[in-house]
Design a protein around this motif. Structure first.
Motif, PDB file in Angstrom:
ATOM      1  N   UNK A 147      33.494  20.592  -1.803  1.00 15.27           N
ATOM      2  CA  UNK A 147      33.701  22.009  -2.117  1.00 15.27           C
ATOM      3  C   UNK A 147      35.169  22.287  -2.442  1.00 15.27           C
ATOM      4  N   UNK A 148      36.093  21.644  -1.730  1.00 19.70           N
ATOM      5  CA  UNK A 148      37.515  21.802  -2.027  1.00 19.70           C
ATOM      6  C   UNK A 148      37.850  21.241  -3.402  1.00 19.70           C
ATOM      7  N   UNK A 149      37.268  20.100  -3.723  1.00 17.46           N
ATOM      8  CA  UNK A 149      37.461  19.508  -5.052  1.00 17.46           C
ATOM      9  C   UNK A 149      36.991  20.488  -6.125  1.00 17.46           C
ATOM     10  N   UNK A 150      35.814  21.069  -5.906  1.00 15.08           N
ATOM     11  CA  UNK A 150      35.269  22.040  -6.857  1.00 15.08           C
ATOM     12  C   UNK A 150      36.132  23.294  -6.933  1.00 15.08           C
ATOM     13  N   UNK A 151      36.694  23.716  -5.800  1.00 18.88           N
ATOM     14  CA  UNK A 151      37.536  24.913  -5.781  1.00 18.88           C
ATOM     15  C   UNK A 151      38.771  24.715  -6.658  1.00 18.88           C
ATOM     16  N   UNK A 152      39.375  23.528  -6.552  1.00 16.06           N
ATOM     17  CA  UNK A 152      40.546  23.239  -7.390  1.00 16.06           C
ATOM     18  C   UNK A 152      40.182  23.357  -8.858  1.00 16.06           C
ATOM     19  N   UNK A 153      39.080  22.735  -9.247  1.00 14.75           N
ATOM     20  CA  UNK A 153      38.728  22.717 -10.662  1.00 14.75           C
ATOM     21  C   UNK A 153      38.067  24.000 -11.133  1.00 14.75           C
ATOM     22  N   UNK A 154      37.543  24.802 -10.217  1.00 12.25           N
ATOM     23  CA  UNK A 154      37.119  26.144 -10.603  1.00 12.25           C
ATOM     24  C   UNK A 154      38.336  26.938 -11.062  1.00 12.25           C
ATOM     25  N   UNK A 155      39.418  26.828 -10.300  1.00 17.29           N
ATOM     26  CA  UNK A 155      40.643  27.532 -10.678  1.00 17.29           C
ATOM     27  C   UNK A 155      41.188  27.009 -11.994  1.00 17.29           C
ATOM     28  N   UNK A 156      41.229  25.688 -12.154  1.00 12.89           N
ATOM     29  CA  UNK A 156      41.774  25.113 -13.384  1.00 12.89           C
ATOM     30  C   UNK A 156      40.935  25.485 -14.602  1.00 12.89           C
ATOM     31  N   UNK A 157      39.610  25.580 -14.411  1.00 18.49           N
ATOM     32  CA  UNK A 157      38.706  25.829 -15.530  1.00 18.49           C
ATOM     33  C   UNK A 157      38.590  27.300 -15.872  1.00 18.49           C
ATOM     34  N   UNK A 158      38.412  28.139 -14.869  1.00 15.28           N
ATOM     35  CA  UNK A 158      38.067  29.538 -15.114  1.00 15.28           C
ATOM     36  C   UNK A 158      39.209  30.529 -14.877  1.00 15.28           C
TER      37      UNK A 158
END
Length: 254
Positions: free
Chosen positions: A85-96
């Motif tokens: 979930x932390x990995x996804x949180x980082x890339x959610x920020x980078x993507x969106x």
């Protein structure tokens, strides 16, 4: 360890990440985007920076998020899902978030494609390992490696986001001239945003205590550290008043 785990692709993917990091250091050249974007030729197709960042980073969120939502466990029920979930949180920020705020230069399509493939492969590697191979003891939440790793991850993400904010506000919309970043960790290093992301992935590797995360942290250090070095050299070359005490990546050291 879950029976469905296959160690061969995990080892191969981790080795590939580490080898790619070594290759980047050996070649020593910065990727051709941002300050190092070459003058476009008539056949050099480019994408606007926002579209490029969005497309490039998207698989790093979609792939592990897709793996995560398929898990029968509660989202915050185990260390594996918390870490993913932390990995996804980082890339959610980078993507969106980051991709729609950036004011960078257009990207060569070939670099976007390479970034897309890399992000897809790394997202699959990290997601697969954490959901199919990782096995943590019940007391992992209180283990110093997990606690310190999560702290470093959050600290690094905060540094990264704050440094990106400083960089975005260096120029007014439409300006293309380079300026010296000031404030935050830019007081001490030229690559404060890169330092923040490196700290993030070191924390992630420590908290997950896994080979794929370690390989990704190593790759990040090689790729982002090299970029910080080139940024520092660029500033020194182009600004006579650039602070001489400022280092490239590590305050007071390098």
């Amino acid at each position: 360890m879950p029976l469905q785990c296959q160690q061969s692709p995990v080892l191969a993917g981790s080795a590939a990440l580490a080898a790619l990091g070594v290759l980047l250091l050996y070649l020593g050249e910065p990727s051709g985007y941002g300050k190092y974007a070459w003058s476009p030729t008539p056949t050099d197709t480019r994408l606007p920076a926002r579209a490029a960042w969005f497309l490039q980073e998207l698989p790093s969120f979609v792939v592990p998020a897709g793996i995560l939502v398929r898990q029968p466990r509660a989202l915050f029920g185990s260390p594996e899902t918390v870490l993913l979930s932390l990995f996804c949180a980082h890339y959610f920020h980078r993507t969106f978030v980051y991709s729609f705020l950036t004011r960078g230069r257009p990207f060569p399509v070939v670099l976007v494609f390479k970034g897309f493939v890399f992000c897809m492969g790394n997202g699959l590697l990290q997601g697969y390992y954490l959901t199919s191979c990782a096995e943590y003891p019940a007391e992992w939440y209180t283990d110093i490696r997990f606690s310190l790793g999560i702290f470093l991850f959050i600290l690094g993400m905060g540094i990264n986001i704050h440094s990106d904010y400083i960089l975005r506000h260096l120029r007014k919309p439409g300006e293309i001239t380079c300026k010296i970043p000031q404030g935050g960790l830019f007081t001490y290093v030229s690559g404060a945003n890169f330092l923040g992301e490196i700290v993030e992935w070191i924390g992630f590797a420590l908290a997950s205590w896994s080979l794929p995360a370690l390989a990704f942290a190593f790759f990040s250090f090689c790729f982002l550290g090299l970029r910080a070095f080139h940024h520092h050299r660029f500033y020194l070359k182009n600004f006579e008043d650039y602070p001489k005490s400022r280092r490239a990546l590590i305050p007071f050291i390098f």
